[in-house]
Design an enzyme around this catalytic site. Structure first.
Site, PDB file in Angstrom:
ATOM      1  N   CYS A   2      -0.215  30.648 -34.296  1.00 12.34           N
ATOM      2  CA  CYS A   2      -1.345  29.797 -34.628  1.00 12.34           C
ATOM      3  C   CYS A   2      -2.299  30.539 -35.549  1.00 12.34           C
ATOM      4  CB  CYS A   2      -2.079  29.396 -33.344  1.00 12.34           C
ATOM      5  SG  CYS A   2      -1.013  28.724 -32.058  1.00 12.34           S
ATOM      6  N   ARG A  50      -2.773  24.991 -34.230  1.00 11.88           N
ATOM      7  CA  ARG A  50      -1.654  25.357 -33.362  1.00 11.88           C
ATOM      8  C   ARG A  50      -0.291  25.069 -33.981  1.00 11.88           C
ATOM      9  NH1 ARG A  50       0.548  22.880 -27.696  1.00 11.88           N
ATOM     10  NH2 ARG A  50       1.607  24.757 -26.976  1.00 11.88           N
ATOM     11  N   LEU A  51       0.601  26.071 -33.864  1.00 12.29           N
ATOM     12  CA  LEU A  51       2.023  25.893 -34.085  1.00 12.29           C
ATOM     13  C   LEU A  51       2.671  25.927 -32.710  1.00 12.29           C
ATOM     14  CD1 LEU A  51       4.549  25.770 -35.934  1.00 12.29           C
ATOM     15  CD2 LEU A  51       4.561  28.272 -35.889  1.00 12.29           C
ATOM     16  N   ASN A  77      -3.557  33.636 -30.990  1.00 17.62           N
ATOM     17  CA  ASN A  77      -2.445  33.596 -31.933  1.00 17.62           C
ATOM     18  C   ASN A  77      -1.426  34.621 -31.475  1.00 17.62           C
ATOM     19  OD1 ASN A  77      -0.743  33.661 -34.205  1.00 17.62           O
ATOM     20  ND2 ASN A  77      -2.100  35.042 -35.325  1.00 17.62           N
ATOM     21  N   GLY A  78      -0.222  34.170 -31.098  1.00 15.43           N
ATOM     22  CA  GLY A  78       0.793  35.134 -30.720  1.00 15.43           C
ATOM     23  C   GLY A  78       1.705  34.661 -29.609  1.00 15.43           C
ATOM     24  N   GLU A  79       2.397  35.630 -29.016  1.00 13.50           N
ATOM     25  CA  GLU A  79       3.304  35.374 -27.900  1.00 13.50           C
ATOM     26  C   GLU A  79       3.218  36.550 -26.931  1.00 13.50           C
ATOM     27  OE1 GLU A  79       5.108  32.720 -27.376  1.00 13.50           O
ATOM     28  OE2 GLU A  79       4.961  31.729 -29.329  1.00 13.50           O
ATOM     29  N   SER A 377      13.334  38.882 -36.971  1.00 17.41           N
ATOM     30  CA  SER A 377      13.445  39.674 -38.199  1.00 17.41           C
ATOM     31  C   SER A 377      13.467  41.171 -37.887  1.00 17.41           C
ATOM     32  CB  SER A 377      12.277  39.330 -39.127  1.00 17.41           C
ATOM     33  OG  SER A 377      12.340  40.069 -40.329  1.00 17.41           O
ATOM     34  N   GLY A 378      14.074  41.940 -38.790  1.00 17.75           N
ATOM     35  CA  GLY A 378      14.284  43.365 -38.551  1.00 17.75           C
ATOM     36  C   GLY A 378      13.221  44.298 -39.077  1.00 17.75           C
TER      37      GLY A 378
END
Length: 614
Positions: A2, A50-51, A77-79, A377-378
């Site tokens: 977000c 929000r996403l 914003n985040g996880e 992603s790496g």
């Protein structure tokens, strides 16, 4: 993922400022295309876009929770990848939940433990939380700085947001830069110094920091820093531990209520993550993993091998997609698209950035978003495990500067005499390098060679890695795509930072210990492939296009770029026959075409943001 913004003000009634809050929040619409919300009180205003990724129905923000004597309001914003464990612990302490989203876990964790809650989090996050009873705002950012958070301190006022554009939408924040900002743009960039917002009076909360803003002012403290500790395990045990940590963090980051994919280049880092994801999907019966790769029209015809890009990706991508049986989506861009995307990439950063590399990543993310909402992603493996060529070159190891700044003298020569005299670019760069070296945590008893490799690792993690994380966040969130970066799990970073260099180089290969930890996970040829970075276009049409546009600017007397640069010298470079795609005018990180594209971005930025220099 977000975007959020807001401010506190002790001198004004913010309930009359809803229009400003809506404007600031609206600048972040791309970060959160699924929903919008605001919350406002006399002294605190919070906005959120929000996403939706986890519990799309119930995770609306700002999230408000009330008790008998207090009200808590969160924008986030985040996880949180350890949300399930935290939720069980909090339920065991009598807390109750009404959603399945990690937003509520974060909020309840603060209600239970206060500011110390951040020490319990495993994830990528930035957030601001208003405590009505205490009349204070608590802000924090994840340990490695995957998620951004900018702020401006003013008399009686504190303004903040996920991106500079949100703050610039507030009437009290102006697009001004001084000598420090110019030095960040022309001599330090693209590796902007963490904490520096470039714009005058704009700062960035550093990775691993938290802040409290109240009537007494703003206090900032670090809740996490890299520490140096003795490493007692041998190479075999170390490889097992690395493998366990990486598997655990990948599995945690595969949790999503929306479509998820991996970014696959055919290199070691992305192939490992994809292989682990495929294995986990098979174990849990989730079907095939979708993978995405990026390339450029006619790159196969124009590719030339060099130290930083020893081979092309395409054959290796085909090797891995065939080996893992993924649902693969190859994406290719042509020169006109890349040139046109330079502007959108600059707008996404609110600053000039990594030119064509930013532009292609933005286009790549835009295509991925058509099929998925979350990508793995790496990023960061090279900084953490020591994969870049400069880890292995004597000139870089012995230089008294950042290894990506070896050509700083050439960069300084491209400035106008007046600007160079004002900002003192090499002196500024030297000060930033001294600051970084002073931060390196020492280890008693370490010899000079080991100490230097520890310094190099720290510089890459604390100074160069933020550049790539900033780029990945801004380009992906500009199109509403969430990108997760398993190599940035703080447990893995803490462990690998303290692995002695000779063990990191197991098998006498860069990232040797990572390769050993992945034995049996990847085919041998992929496992020992030479490092190749994010691909760039090698099409000479790109050079022609950006050179032509730059020459037009150099002939435009109204360009705000011209007073800042050595026009004569840059024109000579642009008109020379040797301004080819592999000529390192700026050292390893900026070829001729990249230099021209970067200057185009600077010109666009100065014009569109109406930047004032003073």
């Amino acid at each position: 993922m977000c975007g959020f913004t807001g401010w506190i003000d002790w001198t004004d009634d913010l309930t009359k400022q809803s229009a400003t809050l809506e404007k600031m929040t609206g600048t972040l619409a791309n970060r959160g295309p699924d929903a919008s919300g605001t919350w406002i009180s006399p002294h605190c205003a919070l906005g959120h876009r929000r996403l939706s990724v986890i519990d799309p129905i119930n995770g609306a923000q700002p999230m408000v929770r009330t008790t008998e004597d207090d009200t808590y309001v969160l924008v986030y914003n985040g996880e949180l990848y350890n949300a399930p464990e935290l939720k069980r612990e909090l339920e065991g302490r009598g807390r109750r939940f009404t959603t399945t989203c990690d937003t509520e876990v974060l909020l309840v964790a603060y209600m239970e433990w206060g500011p110390s809650c951040v020490e319990k989090f495993n994830g990528i996050f930035a957030f601001a939380l208003w405590d009505s009873k205490e009349q204070q705002l608590f802000l924090a950012r994840d340990r490695l700085g995957v998620k951004p958070l900018f702020f401006a301190k003013q008399l009686g006022r504190f303004i903040f947001g996920s991106e500079p554009k949100a703050l610039l939408a507030h009437p009290a924040v102006k697009p001004e830069i001084g000598p420090e900002g110019l030095a960040e743009i022309f001599i330090v960039g693209p590796a902007r110094t963490p904490g520096h917002g470039v714009y005058r009076d704009l700062s960035e909360l550093l990775p691993g920091q938290c802040a409290i803003a109240n009537r007494s002012g703003v206090s900032i403290a670090a809740y996490w820093k890299l520490e140096s500790r003795p490493h007692t395990e041998d190479a075999a045990a170390t490889a097992r531990k690395v493998g366990e940590l990486l598997s655990d963090t990948v599995e945690r980051q595969l949790v999503s209520d929306v479509p998820l994919c991996t970014l696959l280049s055919g290199g070691l880092d992305s192939s490992a993550l994809t292989a682990l994801a495929v294995s986990y999907y098979k174990q849990t019966g989730q079907g095939n993993v979708h993978t995405f790769s990026v390339d450029y029209v006619d790159n196969d015809k124009h590719f030339k091998s060099h130290a930083f890009q020893p081979n092309a990706d395409a054959p290796w991508i085909e090797r891995m997609t065939s080996y893992l049986q993924t649902e693969h989506h190859p994406i290719a861009f042509d020169t006109p698209e890349l040139v046109e995307a330079l502007r959108d990439a600059m707008l996404a950063r609110d600053l000039p950035g990594m030119a064509d590399v930013d532009a292609s990543l933005l286009l790549f993310c835009k295509e991925i978003k058509k099929e998925a909402t979350v990508a793995i992603s790496g990023e960061a493996a090279d900084e953490i495990f020591g994969g870049y060529p400069w880890f292995h070159r004597e000139d870089a190891l012995n230089a008294n500067t950042f290894p990506w700044s070896l050509a700083a003298g050439m960069r300084a020569d491209l400035l106008s005499q007046d600007v160079a005299a004002w900002i003192k670019p090499l002196e500024y760069l030297g000060d930033r390098y001294s600051d970084a070296i002073a931060e390196v945590p020492r280890l008693n008893g370490e010899d000079a060679a080991a100490s230097r490799m520890r310094q190099m690792s720290y510089l890459n993690i604390a100074r160069f890695m933020p550049t790539l994380l900033d780029r990945k966040d801004r380009m992906s969130m500009a199109v509403g795509l969430e990108v997760r970066v398993p190599y940035c799990d703080h447990r893995l970073v803490e462990y690998v930072f303290n692995i002695p260099w000779q063990i990191k180089m197991t098998g006498d290969r860069e990232k040797g210990i990572l390769r050993q930890s992945l034995e049996g996970v990847l085919p041998h040829d992929v496992l020992y492939r030479k490092k190749s970075p994010y691909p760039k276009t090698h099409n000479p049409n790109y050079l022609s296009a950006v050179r032509s546009r730059l020459l037009d600017i150099l002939s435009d007397g109204n360009s705000p770029l011209l007073p800042l640069i050595n026009v004569k010298k840059i024109r000579e470079i642009a008109e020379s026959e040797t301004a080819s795609s592999n000529l390192p005018w700026f050292g390893q990180l900026m070829s001729g075409p990249q230099l021209f594209a970067y200057l185009l971005q600077v010109d666009m930025w100065l014009r569109e943001y109406r930047v004032s220099i003073r």
